[in-house]
Design a protein around this motif. Structure first.
Motif, short mmCIF file in Angstrom:
data_model
loop_
_atom_site.label_atom_id
_atom_site.label_comp_id
_atom_site.label_asym_id
_atom_site.label_seq_id
_atom_site.Cartn_x
_atom_site.Cartn_y
_atom_site.Cartn_z
N GLN A 228 -22.36 -32.48 -36.34
CA GLN A 228 -23.03 -31.44 -36.28
C GLN A 228 -24.58 -31.78 -36.80
O GLN A 228 -25.49 -31.63 -35.49
CB GLN A 228 -22.64 -30.77 -37.27
CG GLN A 228 -21.15 -29.63 -36.91
CD GLN A 228 -21.18 -28.52 -38.31
OE1 GLN A 228 -21.59 -28.31 -38.98
NE2 GLN A 228 -19.68 -28.30 -37.91
N GLY B 267 -17.64 -26.52 -33.51
CA GLY B 267 -18.08 -26.48 -34.77
C GLY B 267 -19.61 -27.37 -34.40
O GLY B 267 -20.54 -26.88 -34.09
N LEU B 268 -20.05 -27.96 -32.94
CA LEU B 268 -20.97 -28.70 -32.80
C LEU B 268 -21.69 -27.51 -31.75
O LEU B 268 -23.22 -28.04 -32.33
CB LEU B 268 -21.28 -29.90 -31.68
CG LEU B 268 -19.09 -30.98 -32.40
CD1 LEU B 268 -18.86 -32.07 -30.97
CD2 LEU B 268 -20.92 -31.86 -33.27
N ALA C 158 -23.46 -25.32 -34.35
CA ALA C 158 -23.94 -25.84 -35.15
C ALA C 158 -25.47 -25.51 -34.54
O ALA C 158 -26.44 -25.79 -35.10
CB ALA C 158 -23.74 -26.91 -35.90
#
Length: 191
Positions: free
Chosen positions: A82, A108-109, A112
């Motif tokens: 991230q 999630g990347l 973020a």
């Protein structure tokens, strides 16, 4: 777009969005960012994405570019981390001045880095981020510059359950999932 695959068509749409964001037409290239997971846990997806985008850009440029302008891809590897994703997003938006960003595949990347894209007003197209929070925040507010081209976890989880019940005739199930994977946990939750 007859010869282009689906990535080529998506890339062309991204470029057209870029044209709306770039004030003057000229010989300068249309700069598009790509953030991929070339190393790390999702490397298999990232390498395929990089090659697909490269092929699409080559085909578009061979056909004369977009409105006579060549396409330039600026790619960074976020290594499935991230903090690297956020740093790559900042670099593309603030230093490289791209008009849009493609990738990567992890929810999630993408989540973020979403504040970076929204602050910079740069459209971001995630390739496989299935978590609903990629395009809306925890309060349900739309993230106006974040997009995806895949099915969401709620849809996938529901379809797995429907298939199990209707096609397999199973009404009870045990679900094995990876506690370290947001994707796995999301499918479990919505199943």
């Amino acid at each position: 777009m007859k010869g282009f695959g689906s990535i080529g068509k998506v890339l062309t749409l991204v470029f057209l969005v870029c044209l709306l964001a770039v004030p003057a037409f000229g010989a300068d290239p249309i700069r598009v960012g790509e953030i991929a997971t070339v190393t790390g846990d999702f490397a298999a997806y990232g390498v395929a994405e990089v090659e697909s985008v490269k092929i699409a850009a080559e085909e578009i440029n061979a056909a004369g570019g977009i409105l006579g302008r060549p396409v330039e891809i600026i790619m960074y590897d976020c290594r499935t981390r991230q903090e690297d994703m956020v740093n790559a997003a900042r670099r593309l938006v603030e230093q490289d001045k791209v008009c849009a960003v493609i990738g990567p595949s992890g929810s999630g990347l993408c989540i973020a880095a979403s504040p970076v894209f929204n602050r910079g007003k740069v459209p971001h197209l995630g390739t496989l981020p299935t978590n609903p929070l990629v395009t809306v925040d925890e309060k349900g507010n739309v993230r106006p510059y974040n997009f995806r081209i895949c099915f969401l976890d709620p849809y996938q989880g529901k379809m797995i359950a429907v298939f199990s019940a209707k096609e397999l005739g199973k009404k009870k199930a045990g679900v094995l999932y990876d506690v370290s994977s947001d994707y796995s946990q999301g499918l479990r939750e919505f199943f």
